[in-house]
Scaffold this active site. Sequence first.
Site, short mmCIF file in Angstrom:
data_model
loop_
_atom_site.label_atom_id
_atom_site.label_comp_id
_atom_site.label_asym_id
_atom_site.label_seq_id
_atom_site.Cartn_x
_atom_site.Cartn_y
_atom_site.Cartn_z
CG LEU A 45 18.79 159.23 4.22
CD1 LEU A 45 18.37 159.25 2.77
CD2 LEU A 45 18.75 157.82 4.77
N GLY A 46 22.42 161.66 5.65
CA GLY A 46 23.81 162.07 5.59
C GLY A 46 23.93 163.55 5.40
CD GLN A 47 24.37 166.89 8.07
OE1 GLN A 47 24.40 167.94 7.45
NE2 GLN A 47 23.37 166.58 8.89
N GLY A 48 25.70 166.11 3.10
CA GLY A 48 26.45 166.28 1.87
C GLY A 48 27.35 167.48 1.98
CG ASP A 98 33.57 166.89 -4.23
OD1 ASP A 98 34.71 166.50 -3.90
OD2 ASP A 98 32.72 167.28 -3.40
N GLY A 125 24.53 170.14 1.84
CA GLY A 125 23.15 169.95 2.25
C GLY A 125 22.99 168.74 3.13
CB THR A 126 20.80 167.96 5.84
OG1 THR A 126 21.62 168.91 6.49
CG2 THR A 126 20.56 166.78 6.77
CB VAL A 127 20.80 163.46 2.20
CG1 VAL A 127 19.91 162.60 1.31
CG2 VAL A 127 21.80 164.21 1.35
CE LYS A 186 22.19 167.39 -2.83
NZ LYS A 186 23.44 166.86 -3.41
#
Length: 712
Positions: free
Chosen positions: A382-385, A501, A388-390, A404
């Site tokens: 879903l995305g790269q936080g 953040d 972490g990777t989600v 995550k």
Amino acid sequence: MAFLRMLFQVACVVVMLSKMAAAASLAKPSCQHRNSKPMLGNLIVNNIDSIQGELEVLMFIAHQCYQNSSGVPRLENSPSLRVKHFTISNTKNKFVAIGCDTYAFLNAFQNNEPFSIGCTSTCQSLRNVFKGSCSGIGCCQVEIPKGLKNFTLEARSYNNHAEVWDFSPCSFAFVAKEGKFKFSPDYLKNKRAEINDTFPMVLDWAIGNKTCETARSKPDYVCGRNSACYDPENGDGYRCKCNKGYEGNPYLPHGCQDINECQVRKPACNATAKCTNIKGSFKCTCPDGYEGDGKIDGTGCSPKASDSQYSKIIIIAVIAIGIGLVVLFVGGSSLYCGLKRRKLFKLKEKFFQQNGGLLLQQKLSNDRTSMQAVKIFSSRVLGQGSYGTVYKGLLPDNKLVAIKKSKFCDQSQIEQFINEVIVLTQINHRNVVKLLGCCLETDMPLLVYEFITNGTLSKHIHDKVLASSLSWEKRLKIATDIAGALAYMHFSASIPIIHRDVKPANILLDDNYLAKVSDFGTSRLVPLDQTQISTLVQGTLGYLDPEYFHSSQLTEKSDVYSFGVVVAELLTGKKAISFDGPEIDRNLAMYFSYAVKEDRLHQIIVDHLVSDGNTYEIDEVANLVKRCLSVRGEDRPTMKEVAMELDGLRSMEKHQLGKENLCKEEPDIGVTAPAIHCFNMGVDNGCSSTSTTAGYEISMRTQALKPSDDGR
Ligand SMILES: *[C@@H]1O[C@H](CO)[C@@H](O)[C@H](O)[C@H]1NC(C)=O
Ligand SMILES: *[C@@H]1O[C@H](CO)[C@@H](O)[C@H](O)[C@H]1NC(C)=O
Ligand SMILES: *[C@@H]1O[C@H](CO)[C@@H](O)[C@H](O)[C@H]1NC(C)=O
Ligand SMILES: *[C@@H]1O[C@H](CO)[C@@H](O)[C@H](O)[C@H]1NC(C)=O
Ligand SMILES: *[C@@H]1O[C@H](CO)[C@@H](O)[C@H](O)[C@H]1NC(C)=O
């Protein structure tokens, strides 16, 4: 030839002396039976041992005697045995010297080199001389080295016995067979020795001066049939001995004869067995129905087990072995499985601890209710936080979740994960993404969230298509939602939380454009008695409070600044930092503040936002943003003020325009913290192989997923 002649004599002596082999047939036919004792030169031979290769002779004693104390005249004798093939036995003799003013030599040859040994004995009176003690006082005794032959004995005096003549007029020297000589002070008193006085000593003998190896191939090799050659330990040459089970004279051509054990060794066999002599040995035969070797010193004869008993025993043995193998196999494999399972369990436990599980266990309620499995689709990223990777995940009831997974597995990343869990347990707000559970037993900790369907705010602002459908009303609602969430975190959470953040990438939208603040990895809990805390500066460039950046003093006003940038981004559609245009325009915060100050806001606002009715609202929001972007934290409003102002604008908008709320307002969920459960992964069988390629199953415990909770 002289030696051979002597050897024949020896063989005859064997015949005469050997008690065991008295039979005349063992003697060489040419041997003459003699009635006198055998001689070795002028020495009387006492005994010959052809098995050991030994010869016992009566060797003369060396002496030196004085007639009176003036030292003259004297009588002396230095006897010798000058023969090639006889070596003084080093194990069975001692060299002895006797006298109170005495030294003695045994002069011999070793490997054809002259070799002497000596011995010294003195004493001033007989008082110091003791019976049986031969240690240099009146008597001296030494070992004999190997390989001495062709020798002479010499007895000498230091001082002609002048001082000791009264009690010790002579010096004596001789080689004595071990055990045959025992010292007594009486020896000292002997006034003179007879020239023919002797003492028994042992000589080792062998044939020739070659080893067996060389001798065997020579024509004069003498070992007869049924005999073997061996090299003696002392001296040159070789010797012969009868093989086992044979006896006789191995030096004769027809060699050794078989021993009839059945006659010689009676009884050789068990009484019930029959004895049969065979070459070199014998055989005992047990009667029918008995088994065993039948030998008296063996297993004897015992009744045989019957054939049926035999087969029974065999069957039982086979069954026992079979059962044993099965037990071994089952036991072994279950042990293997057990070990493997245990290893997996240990690994999980290790990860659990490494991932902060213990810390969490302390912090979180340990109330565990339902158990659900989550399937993680590793392909659906879903995305790269920030850390972490989600992934997208699916619960068994087809509910989607976001999972995550830490990108790196260093300790600081894990701490951020744990931090997020701890922070989120303090928050229950509909504009904050909900943490459903976590899994700490994988190598990297996993956090499971409610799945927010519509992606990040960042995507909606910067994607052209999405941005075009993001109306002013939606933007205002999003800003209000975020402000509400931050105000809640700053003022209403049980411990104030600073997000640190805040940026569009960390704000998620659902289908109804309900905004949810996420990514609390760098958030800080601020104890109530502290208004600011010193930290390592963290945040995202462009959104980072410049005051915090310079002072490292973190207050909730840092979030206010970041929020200002987010709303500026919402209004302008520009990125917080852009690398095109003049330098002044690169930082959105500065760019926006200048534009408001210079009253040219409408130049920079997203085109389609402005409509007849909303210029006032946009101006108000822009002014609010400008205040949020104040360089000094204290000049910025609090999130509470911001949220109230935005709420006011929204309700005014609704009221004025009579517009229906875009989103159906939902009641706030209760203020208690949600139950977040950190669960143990339920991998059940350590032995079955688990596929890890397509995705993996995680069992999680959570009670947070109830239909009432996930209406968005
Ligand atoms: C020792 O004996 C020799 C000859 O028998 C003799 O000449 C000498 O005087 C004796 N000495 C002593 C001290 O008796
Ligand atoms: C023994 O040694 C002497 C020298 O001391 C020598 O003359 C003689 O030949 C040797 N005898 C034998 C048999 O080796
Ligand atoms: C030694 O010789 C003497 C004569 O000198 C004699 O009387 C004696 O019997 C001999 N002893 C032995 C053991 O031959
Ligand atoms: C061995 O004996 C032979 C004859 O008996 C002799 O010629 C030879 O020198 C001897 N060798 C040694 C090393 O003693
Ligand atoms: C013969 O052997 C049996 C069985 O080993 C034993 O009981 C018995 O005493 C033996 N007999 C003799 C004479 O050794």
